[in-house]
Design a protein around this motif. Structure first.
Motif: not given
Length: 343
Positions: A59-76
């Protein structure tokens, strides 16, 4: 390899998955969003999952975030949770994230420094970016497909596809510890090296040899060992008991290996530092738990995490990340001293 005249293969889409599975795109969305139960059959869901895997669809999560707004979550992503260094990196990243309303999901690579498996297949979490500590960028190939900005920590500057990086001055740290021992009068060294094939340990090895090179009568022999106390003890014991003049100092890639080297010396009836000096690297809690306490190099782990999260926030805002490596500092304690007389 794709030639310059040939376009790169098109990335699989949800439409491709739907066509391969013989279902609608809406059904694909339900299955991949884990909302299919009670709406489609288990057999249909399995066909969608199989088609997704066969096509290598992500899934293109970057495009999805643009549609839905940032999830404000990072993966370490870290190689292991058992090393105190990475716990401190996480603490630093999480502190900066909290100040900006972000969360940090900690993901230990199941295969250590090997390729990190894609966490999205099971977690299906939308993320804003990835921070990876002490790993090779090519070990994160599964994450690159998610179209997320990648910030690398303590990693090879030559790695490509990285949005930003935060490095420690690892080479200077190893130079500091080697110069300290040379100034004490040591000339015969063992470099007890981590057997892990990674950029950070390769830098340490080069720095030791470079620091010794050109110093009259100084010699260094590298002995690899797995990164645990037992392996360090066994490797150091063999090196100290080998024929020929005994080394007077053991330079270790890590405090854990240094603890093993101290145990090896005791088993051979040698005293640290009277008969042999031992130095570590990282300044873990272990460094002051052993006796004598370890001379080591302090790495600002929390600051690494802070700088990594700050870099990711900058990238997300379209700003350049802060350049430059973080300094490291030699901490002299009781495990290093001048070599014994007539050594």
């Amino acid at each position: 390899m794709t030639s310059a005249s040939q376009p790169a293969p098109a990335r699989p889409t949800s439409r491709d998955v739907a066509r391969a599975a013989g279902v609608s795109q809406a059904t694909v969305s339900l299955v991949l969003g884990d909302k299919w139960r009670g709406r489609v059959s288990e057999a249909t869901a399995e066909r969608v999952r199989s088609a997704t895997q066969d096509l290598g669809y992500r899934p293109n999560l970057a495009a999805r975030s643009l549609r839905l707004g940032r999830t404000r979550t990072a993966l370490l992503v870290v190689p292991a949770l058992t090393n105190e260094f990475f716990a401190r990196v996480y603490a630093g990243a999480a502190a900066v994230a909290a100040e900006h309303g972000f969360g940090v999901v900690l993901y230990p690579s199941p295969d250590g420094t090997g390729p990190a498996r894609d966490p999205f297949a099971s977690a299906r979490a939308a993320l804003d970016g990835v921070i990876a500590s002490s790993m090779a960028a090519d070990a994160l190939g599964a994450l690159h497909g998610a179209d997320l900005p990648l910030v690398m920590l303590d990693s090879d500057p030559a790695d490509t596809g990285v949005a930003a990086r935060v490095n420690l001055d690892i080479a200077d740290g190893m130079r500091q510890v080697t110069d300290h021992l040379l100034a004490l009068g040591h000339r015969r060294f063992i470099h007890l090296a981590s057997a892990i094939d990674s950029w950070t340990f390769a830098v340490r090895a080069r720095a030791v040899h470079d620091a010794v090179q050109g110093v009259p009568s100084a010699v260094v022999r590298t002995v690899p060992a797995a990164l645990d106390v037992r392996a360090g003890r066994e490797a150091a014991e063999q090196a100290l008991a080998a024929p020929g003049p005994r080394p007077t100092a053991i330079i270790c890639d890590d405090d854990i290996l240094a603890a093993g080297a101290c145990k090896a010396a005791r088993r051979l009836g040698l005293r640290v530092p009277d008969d042999v000096s031992v130095t570590g690297f990282d300044d873990l809690a272990l460094a002051t738990a052993v006796e004598p306490e370890l001379t080591t190099v302090r790495l600002p782990a929390e600051q690494v995490g802070e700088r990594g999260m700050t870099a990711l926030l900058a990238v997300l805002d379209g700003r350049p990340a802060e350049p430059g490596s973080l300094p490291v500092h030699l901490v002299v304690r009781g495990s290093s001293a001048p070599p014994p007389p007539r050594s």
